[in-house]
Design a protein around this motif. Structure first.
Motif, PDB file in Angstrom:
ATOM      1  N   LEU A   1       0.859  -1.177   0.000  1.00 57.64           N
ATOM      2  CA  LEU A   1       0.000   0.000   0.000  1.00 57.64           C
ATOM      3  C   LEU A   1       0.895   1.226   0.000  1.00 57.64           C
ATOM      4  CD1 LEU A   1      -2.562  -1.161   2.675  1.00 57.64           C
ATOM      5  CD2 LEU A   1      -2.891  -1.124   0.232  1.00 57.64           C
ATOM      6  N   VAL A   2       0.580   2.181  -0.875  1.00 55.69           N
ATOM      7  CA  VAL A   2       1.405   3.376  -1.010  1.00 55.69           C
ATOM      8  C   VAL A   2       0.660   4.561  -0.416  1.00 55.69           C
ATOM      9  CG1 VAL A   2       2.557   4.908  -2.635  1.00 55.69           C
ATOM     10  CG2 VAL A   2       2.450   2.460  -3.105  1.00 55.69           C
ATOM     11  N   LEU A   3       1.324   5.244   0.485  1.00 53.20           N
ATOM     12  CA  LEU A   3       0.788   6.450   1.096  1.00 53.20           C
ATOM     13  C   LEU A   3       1.617   7.619   0.579  1.00 53.20           C
ATOM     14  CD1 LEU A   3      -1.121   7.796   3.119  1.00 53.20           C
ATOM     15  CD2 LEU A   3       0.571   7.365   4.879  1.00 53.20           C
ATOM     16  N   GLU A   4       1.001   8.415  -0.275  1.00 56.70           N
ATOM     17  CA  GLU A   4       1.723   9.521  -0.895  1.00 56.70           C
ATOM     18  C   GLU A   4       1.709  10.744   0.011  1.00 56.70           C
ATOM     19  OE1 GLU A   4      -0.068  10.108  -4.703  1.00 56.70           O
ATOM     20  OE2 GLU A   4       0.584   8.154  -5.442  1.00 56.70           O
ATOM     21  N   LYS A   5       2.716  11.571  -0.166  1.00 61.18           N
ATOM     22  CA  LYS A   5       2.822  12.793   0.617  1.00 61.18           C
ATOM     23  C   LYS A   5       1.634  13.697   0.294  1.00 61.18           C
ATOM     24  CE  LYS A   5       6.078  16.401   1.808  1.00 61.18           C
ATOM     25  NZ  LYS A   5       7.431  16.926   1.596  1.00 61.18           N
ATOM     26  N   GLY A   6       1.022  14.241   1.313  1.00 64.40           N
ATOM     27  CA  GLY A   6      -0.124  15.124   1.133  1.00 64.40           C
ATOM     28  C   GLY A   6      -1.446  14.378   1.012  1.00 64.40           C
ATOM     29  N   ALA A   7      -1.471  13.105   1.404  1.00 62.49           N
ATOM     30  CA  ALA A   7      -2.705  12.323   1.317  1.00 62.49           C
ATOM     31  C   ALA A   7      -3.726  12.852   2.321  1.00 62.49           C
ATOM     32  CB  ALA A   7      -2.413  10.856   1.595  1.00 62.49           C
ATOM     33  N   SER A   8      -4.989  12.755   1.945  1.00 62.49           N
ATOM     34  CA  SER A   8      -6.045  13.253   2.824  1.00 62.49           C
ATOM     35  C   SER A   8      -6.295  12.263   3.962  1.00 62.49           C
ATOM     36  CB  SER A   8      -7.325  13.483   2.032  1.00 62.49           C
ATOM     37  OG  SER A   8      -7.819  12.242   1.572  1.00 62.49           O
ATOM     38  N   LYS A   9      -7.035  12.719   4.937  1.00 61.63           N
ATOM     39  CA  LYS A   9      -7.338  11.880   6.102  1.00 61.63           C
ATOM     40  C   LYS A   9      -8.152  10.659   5.684  1.00 61.63           C
ATOM     41  CE  LYS A   9      -9.022  12.111  10.802  1.00 61.63           C
ATOM     42  NZ  LYS A   9      -9.506  12.981  11.873  1.00 61.63           N
ATOM     43  N   SER A  10      -9.060  10.829   4.719  1.00 63.82           N
ATOM     44  CA  SER A  10      -9.869   9.696   4.256  1.00 63.82           C
ATOM     45  C   SER A  10      -9.003   8.652   3.540  1.00 63.82           C
ATOM     46  CB  SER A  10     -11.004  10.173   3.351  1.00 63.82           C
ATOM     47  OG  SER A  10     -10.482  10.803   2.197  1.00 63.82           O
ATOM     48  N   ASP A  11      -7.954   9.102   2.809  1.00 66.06           N
ATOM     49  CA  ASP A  11      -7.034   8.158   2.165  1.00 66.06           C
ATOM     50  C   ASP A  11      -6.271   7.347   3.206  1.00 66.06           C
ATOM     51  OD1 ASP A  11      -7.770   9.064  -0.350  1.00 66.06           O
ATOM     52  OD2 ASP A  11      -6.098  10.497  -0.493  1.00 66.06           O
ATOM     53  N   ILE A  12      -5.834   8.014   4.253  1.00 69.32           N
ATOM     54  CA  ILE A  12      -5.094   7.345   5.319  1.00 69.32           C
ATOM     55  C   ILE A  12      -5.997   6.328   6.022  1.00 69.32           C
ATOM     56  CG2 ILE A  12      -3.917   7.677   7.530  1.00 69.32           C
ATOM     57  CD1 ILE A  12      -3.018  10.424   6.442  1.00 69.32           C
ATOM     58  N   GLU A  13      -7.242   6.710   6.290  1.00 71.35           N
ATOM     59  CA  GLU A  13      -8.182   5.790   6.943  1.00 71.35           C
ATOM     60  C   GLU A  13      -8.476   4.586   6.061  1.00 71.35           C
ATOM     61  OE1 GLU A  13     -11.525   8.219   7.945  1.00 71.35           O
ATOM     62  OE2 GLU A  13     -10.537   9.097   9.689  1.00 71.35           O
ATOM     63  N   ALA A  14      -8.567   4.795   4.746  1.00 74.48           N
ATOM     64  CA  ALA A  14      -8.818   3.682   3.830  1.00 74.48           C
ATOM     65  C   ALA A  14      -7.652   2.695   3.846  1.00 74.48           C
ATOM     66  CB  ALA A  14      -9.046   4.213   2.420  1.00 74.48           C
ATOM     67  N   ILE A  15      -6.435   3.218   3.905  1.00 79.37           N
ATOM     68  CA  ILE A  15      -5.257   2.348   3.960  1.00 79.37           C
ATOM     69  C   ILE A  15      -5.220   1.589   5.283  1.00 79.37           C
ATOM     70  CG2 ILE A  15      -2.734   2.357   4.099  1.00 79.37           C
ATOM     71  CD1 ILE A  15      -2.728   4.495   1.932  1.00 79.37           C
ATOM     72  N   GLU A  16      -5.540   2.257   6.382  1.00 76.67           N
ATOM     73  CA  GLU A  16      -5.571   1.579   7.690  1.00 76.67           C
ATOM     74  C   GLU A  16      -6.609   0.465   7.692  1.00 76.67           C
ATOM     75  OE1 GLU A  16      -6.252   4.654  10.549  1.00 76.67           O
ATOM     76  OE2 GLU A  16      -4.125   5.087  10.768  1.00 76.67           O
ATOM     77  N   LYS A  17      -7.768   0.693   7.110  1.00 79.52           N
ATOM     78  CA  LYS A  17      -8.805  -0.348   7.041  1.00 79.52           C
ATOM     79  C   LYS A  17      -8.306  -1.540   6.235  1.00 79.52           C
ATOM     80  CE  LYS A  17     -12.956   2.424   7.613  1.00 79.52           C
ATOM     81  NZ  LYS A  17     -14.194   2.900   6.979  1.00 79.52           N
ATOM     82  N   ALA A  18      -7.603  -1.285   5.143  1.00 81.41           N
ATOM     83  CA  ALA A  18      -7.079  -2.367   4.316  1.00 81.41           C
ATOM     84  C   ALA A  18      -6.033  -3.175   5.069  1.00 81.41           C
ATOM     85  CB  ALA A  18      -6.485  -1.797   3.025  1.00 81.41           C
ATOM     86  N   ILE A  19      -5.221  -2.507   5.875  1.00 83.03           N
ATOM     87  CA  ILE A  19      -4.176  -3.202   6.631  1.00 83.03           C
ATOM     88  C   ILE A  19      -4.796  -4.065   7.732  1.00 83.03           C
ATOM     89  CG2 ILE A  19      -2.270  -2.877   8.247  1.00 83.03           C
ATOM     90  CD1 ILE A  19      -1.481  -0.417   6.614  1.00 83.03           C
ATOM     91  N   TYR A  20      -5.710  -3.503   8.497  1.00 86.04           N
ATOM     92  CA  TYR A  20      -6.257  -4.215   9.652  1.00 86.04           C
ATOM     93  C   TYR A  20      -7.396  -5.148   9.293  1.00 86.04           C
ATOM     94  CZ  TYR A  20      -3.310  -1.120  12.319  1.00 86.04           C
ATOM     95  OH  TYR A  20      -2.220  -0.460  12.816  1.00 86.04           O
ATOM     96  N   LYS A  21      -7.811  -5.155   8.034  1.00 85.45           N
ATOM     97  CA  LYS A  21      -8.860  -6.061   7.595  1.00 85.45           C
ATOM     98  C   LYS A  21      -8.346  -7.496   7.483  1.00 85.45           C
ATOM     99  CE  LYS A  21     -10.282  -6.013   3.316  1.00 85.45           C
ATOM    100  NZ  LYS A  21     -10.920  -5.622   2.055  1.00 85.45           N
ATOM    101  N   GLN A  22      -7.051  -7.629   7.267  1.00 85.54           N
ATOM    102  CA  GLN A  22      -6.469  -8.956   7.120  1.00 85.54           C
ATOM    103  C   GLN A  22      -6.629  -9.749   8.413  1.00 85.54           C
ATOM    104  OE1 GLN A  22      -2.423  -8.380   6.023  1.00 85.54           O
ATOM    105  NE2 GLN A  22      -2.919  -7.779   3.935  1.00 85.54           N
TER     106      GLN A  22
END
Length: 61
Positions: free
Chosen positions: A3-24
Protein backbone atom coordinates in the motif's frame (compact mmCIF):
# COMPACT_ATOMS: atom_id res chain seq x y z
CA UNK A 1 0.39 -6.62 -0.12
CA UNK A 2 1.82 -3.20 -0.88
CA UNK A 3 0.00 0.00 0.00
CA UNK A 4 1.41 3.38 -1.01
CA UNK A 5 0.79 6.45 1.10
CA UNK A 6 1.72 9.52 -0.89
CA UNK A 7 2.82 12.79 0.62
CA UNK A 8 -0.12 15.12 1.13
CA UNK A 9 -2.71 12.32 1.32
CA UNK A 10 -6.05 13.25 2.82
CA UNK A 11 -7.34 11.88 6.10
CA UNK A 12 -9.87 9.70 4.26
CA UNK A 13 -7.03 8.16 2.17
CA UNK A 14 -5.09 7.35 5.32
CA UNK A 15 -8.18 5.79 6.94
CA UNK A 16 -8.82 3.68 3.83
CA UNK A 17 -5.26 2.35 3.96
CA UNK A 18 -5.57 1.58 7.69
CA UNK A 19 -8.80 -0.35 7.04
CA UNK A 20 -7.08 -2.37 4.32
CA UNK A 21 -4.18 -3.20 6.63
CA UNK A 22 -6.26 -4.22 9.65
CA UNK A 23 -8.86 -6.06 7.59
CA UNK A 24 -6.47 -8.96 7.12
CA UNK A 25 -7.12 -11.91 9.39
CA UNK A 26 -4.56 -12.51 12.12
CA UNK A 27 -3.10 -15.98 12.49
CA UNK A 28 -3.89 -17.66 15.77
CA UNK A 29 -0.71 -19.72 16.06
CA UNK A 30 -0.32 -23.30 17.24
CA UNK A 31 -2.76 -24.63 19.83
CA UNK A 32 -0.71 -27.16 21.82
CA UNK A 33 -3.52 -27.76 24.34
CA UNK A 34 -5.46 -29.51 21.57
CA UNK A 35 -3.03 -32.45 21.80
CA UNK A 36 -2.75 -32.55 25.61
CA UNK A 37 -3.35 -36.13 26.78
CA UNK A 38 -3.77 -37.50 23.25
CA UNK A 39 -1.14 -40.22 23.77
CA UNK A 40 -1.68 -42.75 26.54
CA UNK A 41 1.75 -43.65 27.93
CA UNK A 42 2.52 -46.93 29.67
CA UNK A 43 5.81 -45.80 31.20
CA UNK A 44 7.46 -42.65 32.50
CA UNK A 45 8.12 -40.03 29.76
CA UNK A 46 11.66 -39.46 31.04
CA UNK A 47 12.44 -43.17 30.66
CA UNK A 48 11.15 -43.11 27.08
CA UNK A 49 13.28 -40.05 26.31
CA UNK A 50 16.42 -41.68 27.75
CA UNK A 51 15.84 -44.82 25.67
CA UNK A 52 15.41 -42.79 22.50
CA UNK A 53 18.56 -40.80 23.12
CA UNK A 54 20.55 -43.94 23.88
CA UNK A 55 19.81 -45.25 20.38
CA UNK A 56 22.14 -42.63 18.95
CA UNK A 57 25.04 -43.50 21.27
CA UNK A 58 25.94 -46.86 19.76
CA UNK A 59 29.47 -48.20 19.73
CA UNK A 60 30.49 -48.48 16.07
CA UNK A 61 33.58 -50.70 16.13
Amino acid sequence: MVLVLEKGASKSDIEAIEKAIYKQKKTAGFNAKKYNGAIKLTEDPLTIQIKLRDEWERDIS
